[in-house]
Design a protein around this motif. Structure first.
Motif, PDB file in Angstrom:
ATOM      1  N   TRP A  64      -6.531  41.643 -33.451  1.00 35.77           N
ATOM      2  CA  TRP A  64      -7.098  40.698 -34.401  1.00 35.77           C
ATOM      3  C   TRP A  64      -7.275  39.379 -33.678  1.00 35.77           C
ATOM      4  N   MET A 108     -10.688  44.156 -34.581  1.00 34.70           N
ATOM      5  CA  MET A 108     -11.018  44.245 -36.011  1.00 34.70           C
ATOM      6  C   MET A 108     -12.357  43.557 -36.243  1.00 34.70           C
ATOM      7  N   ASN A 161     -14.284  39.497 -40.524  1.00 38.97           N
ATOM      8  CA  ASN A 161     -13.022  38.816 -40.899  1.00 38.97           C
ATOM      9  C   ASN A 161     -12.653  37.700 -39.935  1.00 38.97           C
ATOM     10  N   VAL A 196      -7.009  38.439 -44.695  1.00 36.27           N
ATOM     11  CA  VAL A 196      -7.354  39.037 -43.397  1.00 36.27           C
ATOM     12  C   VAL A 196      -6.157  39.791 -42.806  1.00 36.27           C
ATOM     13  N   LYS A 211      -3.893  41.345 -44.430  1.00 31.20           N
ATOM     14  CA  LYS A 211      -3.808  42.616 -45.184  1.00 31.20           C
ATOM     15  C   LYS A 211      -4.820  43.603 -44.608  1.00 31.20           C
ATOM     16  N   LYS A 212      -6.026  43.093 -44.333  1.00 29.87           N
ATOM     17  CA  LYS A 212      -7.059  43.982 -43.772  1.00 29.87           C
ATOM     18  C   LYS A 212      -6.648  44.466 -42.389  1.00 29.87           C
ATOM     19  N   THR A 266      -4.311  47.367 -42.556  1.00 34.19           N
ATOM     20  CA  THR A 266      -5.032  48.608 -42.862  1.00 34.19           C
ATOM     21  C   THR A 266      -5.826  49.066 -41.641  1.00 34.19           C
ATOM     22  N   PHE A 267      -6.432  48.111 -40.967  1.00 38.59           N
ATOM     23  CA  PHE A 267      -7.215  48.433 -39.761  1.00 38.59           C
ATOM     24  C   PHE A 267      -6.327  49.147 -38.745  1.00 38.59           C
TER      25      PHE A 267
END
Ligand SMILES: Cc1cc2nc3c(=O)[nH]c(=O)nc-3n(C[C@H](O)[C@H](O)[C@H](O)COP(=O)(O)O)c2cc1C
Length: 490
Positions: free
Chosen positions: A105, A137, A140, A169, A171-172, A175-176
């Motif tokens: 990220w 990622m 975002n 972000v 949280k995403k 998941t990513f």
């Protein structure tokens, strides 16, 4: 807890990008464990130098390799990635590739309105280059502009909307990471496709060490800068040194084996030398692909058990190995799954249950007698006896080697020494004594290969010959407390 490492692309005393990482670390400490890695002492990259010779660089590599994901906070210098960040990535893409297949990220802070947007775009391009091969990622973008005004005195971000967006972000990204972890999960479409040659490296596979090397453990440990001896290892619920972990595992009542989801045999607890083990393993076998430790004749059967565990058809497959009046060795193959329920390999436990059975019978004053109403059962549990055979093998032949089905028709050739499926060691030679069992016994334990002739059809009844009762063991002082934790049993 998810483990992340963060790197700020700045070596200055004061850095807004490092402050941003520190805020992320503190703000999300309940959900993720973020460790910020220091790059101040990373030397200028020199292709002639080996990262192993530089403790700072290989500590970075080790930490990144051990993390679930990476956060890179990049400043923008001259509309692109600053030298400090690029320098680190060059070290981590030459001879060592800890970012390979890793979820990353990108965030960034800058003085101006762009919030390092151009640098972030360039960094993404660098990270997706072959030598690095990270999974960045998408979208975002977290662009912290006007960084000088963004932080409060305590280092927190002043603007609640910015914090809100950061939470979305993060949280995403979590998941990513789950999605990325699934990407490298081996995905055979049938039992027959199970790859017994371990050609599908997963994110825990140690790269560039020959799996069949008799010293795989030593070489892989060196390659991964593995903890050893008195180094502490943080476990889900405990803290042990590596030595303590060995004491604990090597004193287990059963023999444990770990084969990962790439079907590589990577660990067993050395309870004794091979000659005194129920399912003999030898140190040189560790590291081997499962194909290297099995005779061809059982491979299809081994694949069925692995596939059943991998696909969730079963979470446990069990079968007997050596059986007889004084021994009933059971093999339990349990699927290991991570917090995302992804299959992570097979945990095999080999244990002789006869001493437990004998204790139980003695403690309850019972004895085993033949049960005339016994219903024949397959000695294997957890594998569908009918469909256990993969499409590619002759079911009756498979049953014969695996004993999965109860079909009586298949006579087992006496000459087959059994091999252990996780390590392929042959465990006993007493093929001759086929137990007159209702169900065709297993001659090849699916994963451990010991020749198995389970004795079935017995049940326990009241022992009416008190003479055989073992001398009652003296009752311990208080039996309702657990010796190690003092927890009361009742
Ligand atoms: C050599 C140099 C070039 C810079 N170029 C840019 C730039 O192109 N874009 C920008 O937004 N900020 C630029 N800046 C300002 C940085 O945003 C600012 O120094 C920021 O604090 C760097 O992040 P740090 O505090 O984490 O080191 C530059 C700063 C320096 C020293």
């Amino acid at each position: 807890m998810v483990k992340l490492v963060g790197i700020a692309g700045s070596i200055g005393e004061q850095s807004y990008n490092r402050m941003l990482l520190e805020f992320i670390r503190d703000h999300f400490k309940k959900t993720v464990d973020v460790e910020i890695l220091d790059i101040n002492d990373v030397p200028v990259f020199n292709e002639d130098e080996d990262h192993n010779d530089n403790p700072v660089v290989h500590e970075l590599a080790r930490k990144i390799a051990g993390a679930n994901g990476v956060i890179l906070a990049t400043p923008e210098h001259n509309h692109t990635v600053p030298a400090a960040m690029k320098n680190v990535i060059e070290w981590l893409s030459n001879n060592v590739h800890p970012l390979d297949g890793k979820a990353v990220w990108i965030v960034g802070a800058s003085y101006h309105t762009q919030g390092s947007s151009r640098a972030q775009l360039h960094l993404k391009q660098i990270l997706e280059s072959p030598g690095v091969n990270a999974y960045v990622m998408p979208g975002n973008e977290f662009l912290l502009s006007n960084a000088k005004e963004a932080f409060a005195a305590d280092g927190s971000l002043k603007d609640a909307r910015t914090v809100g967006f950061l939470e979305i972000v993060m949280k995403k990204f979590l998941t990513f990471m789950k999605v990325i972890e699934m990407l490298d999960a081996p995905d055979p479409k049938s039992a027959h496709e199970e790859d017994m040659d371990s050609k599908h490296p997963v994110n825990t596979t140690v790269p560039d060490v020959d799996m069949t090397d008799p010293e795989w453990v030593e070489k892989a440990a060196e390659k991964m800068h593995a903890a050893s001896g008195g180094d502490y290892v943080k476990l889900d619920r405990g803290l042990l040194t590596v030595d303590q972990l060995n004491y604990f595992l090597n004193s287990m009542a059963g023999e444990l084996t770990f084969a990962d989801d790439n079907n590589q045999f990577i660990y067993y607890n050395k309870t004794a030398d091979a000659a005194h083990m129920l399912a003999p393993r030898t140190p040189d076998q560790v590291g081997d692909p499962l194909s290297a430790v099995h005779p061809d004749r059982v491979i299809e059967h081994v694949k069925q058990v692995l596939y059943a565990l991998r696909t969730g058809e079963s979470d446990v497959v069990s079968m007997p190995a050596q059986t007889g009046p004084n021994q009933h060795v059971m093999h339990y193959y349990r699927a290991m799954r991570d917090e995302n329920r992804r299959y992570r390999g097979v945990n095999e436990l080999v244990i002789d249950i006869m001493p437990i059975l004998k204790y139980y019978l003695a403690a309850t004053g019972q004895k085993l007698v033949k049960d005339p109403d016994a219903v024949p059962m397959s000695p294997i549990t957890g594998l569908d006896a009918v469909t256990g055979a993969s499409a590619h093998s002759d079911p009756t032949k498979t049953d014969a080697t695996s004993g999965a089905s109860g079909s009586k028709s298949v006579e087992k050739p006496a000459e087959k020494p059994a091999t252990d499926a996780t390590s392929g060691a042959s465990e006993s030679g007493n093929e001759a004594t086929v137990a007159p069992a209702a169900a065709e016994p297993i001659d090849t334990d699916a994963l451990t290969g010991a020749s198995e002739e389970p004795a079935t059809g017995y049940s326990a009844t009241e022992d009416d010959a008190p003479a055989k009762q073992p001398a009652p063991t003296p009752e311990p002082e208080s039996t309702d407390t657990d010796a190690t934790t003092g927890a009361s049993e009742s």
